[in-house]
Design a protein around this motif. Structure first.
Motif, PDB file in Angstrom:
ATOM      1  N   PRO A   1       0.828  -1.211   0.000  1.00 18.17           N
ATOM      2  CA  PRO A   1       0.000   0.000   0.000  1.00 18.17           C
ATOM      3  C   PRO A   1       0.866   1.267   0.000  1.00 18.17           C
ATOM      4  N   GLU A   2       0.406   2.274  -0.713  1.00 13.46           N
ATOM      5  CA  GLU A   2       1.186   3.487  -0.925  1.00 13.46           C
ATOM      6  C   GLU A   2       1.620   4.171   0.373  1.00 13.46           C
ATOM      7  N   ALA A   3       0.725   4.305   1.329  1.00 11.17           N
ATOM      8  CA  ALA A   3       1.075   4.997   2.577  1.00 11.17           C
ATOM      9  C   ALA A   3       2.175   4.266   3.326  1.00 11.17           C
ATOM     10  N   ALA A   4       2.097   2.952   3.397  1.00 10.90           N
ATOM     11  CA  ALA A   4       3.122   2.162   4.078  1.00 10.90           C
ATOM     12  C   ALA A   4       4.448   2.249   3.327  1.00 10.90           C
ATOM     13  N   ALA A   5       4.396   2.163   2.008  1.00 14.01           N
ATOM     14  CA  ALA A   5       5.613   2.243   1.204  1.00 14.01           C
ATOM     15  C   ALA A   5       6.297   3.595   1.385  1.00 14.01           C
ATOM     16  N   HIS A   6       5.527   4.663   1.367  1.00 10.85           N
ATOM     17  CA  HIS A   6       6.106   5.998   1.544  1.00 10.85           C
ATOM     18  C   HIS A   6       6.801   6.102   2.903  1.00 10.85           C
ATOM     19  N   GLU A   7       6.166   5.618   3.940  1.00  9.32           N
ATOM     20  CA  GLU A   7       6.750   5.662   5.281  1.00  9.32           C
ATOM     21  C   GLU A   7       8.079   4.911   5.328  1.00  9.32           C
ATOM     22  N   ILE A   8       8.120   3.720   4.741  1.00 13.66           N
ATOM     23  CA  ILE A   8       9.342   2.913   4.754  1.00 13.66           C
ATOM     24  C   ILE A   8      10.424   3.542   3.881  1.00 13.66           C
TER      25      ILE A   8
ATOM     26  N   ALA B   1       8.977  -5.028   8.821  1.00  9.73           N
ATOM     27  CA  ALA B   1       8.217  -5.850   9.774  1.00  9.73           C
ATOM     28  C   ALA B   1       6.723  -5.618   9.624  1.00  9.73           C
ATOM     29  N   PRO B   2       5.944  -6.706   9.588  1.00 10.93           N
ATOM     30  CA  PRO B   2       4.491  -6.568   9.454  1.00 10.93           C
ATOM     31  C   PRO B   2       3.872  -5.972  10.719  1.00 10.93           C
ATOM     32  N   GLY B   3       2.730  -5.349  10.533  1.00 15.02           N
ATOM     33  CA  GLY B   3       2.003  -4.820  11.674  1.00 15.02           C
ATOM     34  C   GLY B   3       2.466  -3.461  12.140  1.00 15.02           C
ATOM     35  N   ARG B   4       3.365  -2.853  11.410  1.00 14.21           N
ATOM     36  CA  ARG B   4       3.825  -1.520  11.796  1.00 14.21           C
ATOM     37  C   ARG B   4       2.815  -0.508  11.299  1.00 14.21           C
ATOM     38  N   ALA B   5       2.364   0.333  12.197  1.00 13.29           N
ATOM     39  CA  ALA B   5       1.373   1.355  11.831  1.00 13.29           C
ATOM     40  C   ALA B   5       2.058   2.520  11.152  1.00 13.29           C
ATOM     41  N   VAL B   6       1.520   2.953  10.038  1.00 18.50           N
ATOM     42  CA  VAL B   6       2.068   4.113   9.349  1.00 18.50           C
ATOM     43  C   VAL B   6       1.884   5.331  10.229  1.00 18.50           C
ATOM     44  N   GLY B   7       2.990   6.041  10.445  1.00 17.89           N
ATOM     45  CA  GLY B   7       2.945   7.265  11.235  1.00 17.89           C
ATOM     46  C   GLY B   7       2.943   7.009  12.726  1.00 17.89           C
ATOM     47  N   GLY B   8       2.900   5.756  13.145  1.00 13.83           N
ATOM     48  CA  GLY B   8       2.880   5.448  14.568  1.00 13.83           C
ATOM     49  C   GLY B   8       4.229   4.976  15.051  1.00 13.83           C
ATOM     50  N   GLU B   9       4.257   4.549  16.300  1.00 14.90           N
ATOM     51  CA  GLU B   9       5.479   3.998  16.858  1.00 14.90           C
ATOM     52  C   GLU B   9       5.669   2.589  16.315  1.00 14.90           C
ATOM     53  N   PHE B  10       6.890   2.174  16.236  1.00 17.06           N
ATOM     54  CA  PHE B  10       7.204   0.866  15.692  1.00 17.06           C
ATOM     55  C   PHE B  10       7.794   0.005  16.791  1.00 17.06           C
ATOM     56  N   SER B  11       7.324  -1.231  16.898  1.00 17.85           N
ATOM     57  CA  SER B  11       7.894  -2.137  17.881  1.00 17.85           C
ATOM     58  C   SER B  11       9.229  -2.640  17.367  1.00 17.85           C
ATOM     59  N   ASP B  12      10.087  -3.066  18.283  1.00 21.89           N
ATOM     60  CA  ASP B  12      11.391  -3.542  17.839  1.00 21.89           C
ATOM     61  C   ASP B  12      11.284  -4.995  17.393  1.00 21.89           C
ATOM     62  N   GLY B  13      12.198  -5.421  16.532  1.00 19.00           N
ATOM     63  CA  GLY B  13      12.180  -6.766  15.975  1.00 19.00           C
ATOM     64  C   GLY B  13      12.326  -7.846  17.028  1.00 19.00           C
ATOM     65  N   ALA B  14      13.108  -7.591  18.100  1.00 18.99           N
ATOM     66  CA  ALA B  14      13.299  -8.603  19.144  1.00 18.99           C
ATOM     67  C   ALA B  14      11.972  -8.924  19.823  1.00 18.99           C
ATOM     68  N   THR B  15      11.163  -7.915  20.112  1.00 25.79           N
ATOM     69  CA  THR B  15       9.867  -8.148  20.739  1.00 25.79           C
ATOM     70  C   THR B  15       8.965  -8.934  19.804  1.00 25.79           C
ATOM     71  N   GLU B  16       8.970  -8.603  18.513  1.00 23.48           N
ATOM     72  CA  GLU B  16       8.142  -9.331  17.558  1.00 23.48           C
ATOM     73  C   GLU B  16       8.560 -10.791  17.471  1.00 23.48           C
ATOM     74  N   ARG B  17       9.873 -11.070  17.458  1.00 19.42           N
ATOM     75  CA  ARG B  17      10.339 -12.451  17.412  1.00 19.42           C
ATOM     76  C   ARG B  17       9.938 -13.192  18.684  1.00 19.42           C
TER      77      ARG B  17
END
Length: 171
Positions: A121-128, A146-162
């Motif tokens: 999706p365009e909004a997610a791509a622009h953010e990344i 990483a999946p589940g990252r909200a555009v414009g929001g805070e991002f969780s770290d990869g270690a927590t997701e794993r």
């Protein structure tokens, strides 16, 4: 060997591209991180997507001699592409992260680009694209995508997701 070389014509002045190149690079001289920027191609056909990309990137690593990519990410790719009269060696590896392409030029100069899925999706791509191109960005390709990252929001770290995938739970 001509059967493994694909001729890609240079962009003609009479045929202007109707699409802008969806690319963001870190400022020149940035040394932080895993990637030097991000690219959002329109398809999984690397041979068709490369001419526009290489026309822009030639100013960074100089004359481009080699492209490395993950074999499972792209559709059929020839061993060499002839782009604007120069042969570019194409090297596919299963060990290369699937979401990266490395462009190597003269004098061992190279750029590693994060590859965004064409159908993102365009909004997610622009953010990344913007985050990957920040001078100080040191996120890994997996963290950037990483999946589940909200555009414009805070991002969780990869270690927590794993950890969560392995059975942990964040409340």
């Amino acid at each position: 060997m001509s059967s493994s070389t694909t001729l890609v014509p240079p962009p003609a002045a009479a045929e202007p591209s109707h699409h802008t190149l969806r690319l963001r690079l870190k400022p020149k001289g940035s040394l932080a991180g895993y990637v030097d920027g991000a690219w959002w191609p329109r398809s999984r056909d690397l041979a068709a997507e490369l001419p526009a990309l290489l026309a822009v990137l030639a100013i960074r690593p100089g004359t481009i001699e080699r492209i490395t990519y993950n074999l499972t990410t792209w559709t059929s790719v020839p061993r060499r592409l002839l782009i604007e009269g120069s042969a570019v060696r194409m090297e596919g590896f299963r060990s290369q992260p699937p979401c990266t392409v490395t462009v190597a030029g003269q004098g061992r100069q190279r750029l590693t680009l994060l590859i965004l899925p064409p159908d993102m999706p365009e909004a997610a791509a622009h953010e990344i694209l913007m985050r990957a191109a920040r001078r100080d960005n040191a996120d890994s390709p997996d963290t950037l995508l990483a999946p589940g990252r909200a555009v414009g929001g805070e991002f969780s770290d990869g270690a927590t997701e794993r950890w969560e995938v392995d059975g942990g739970r964040v409340r």
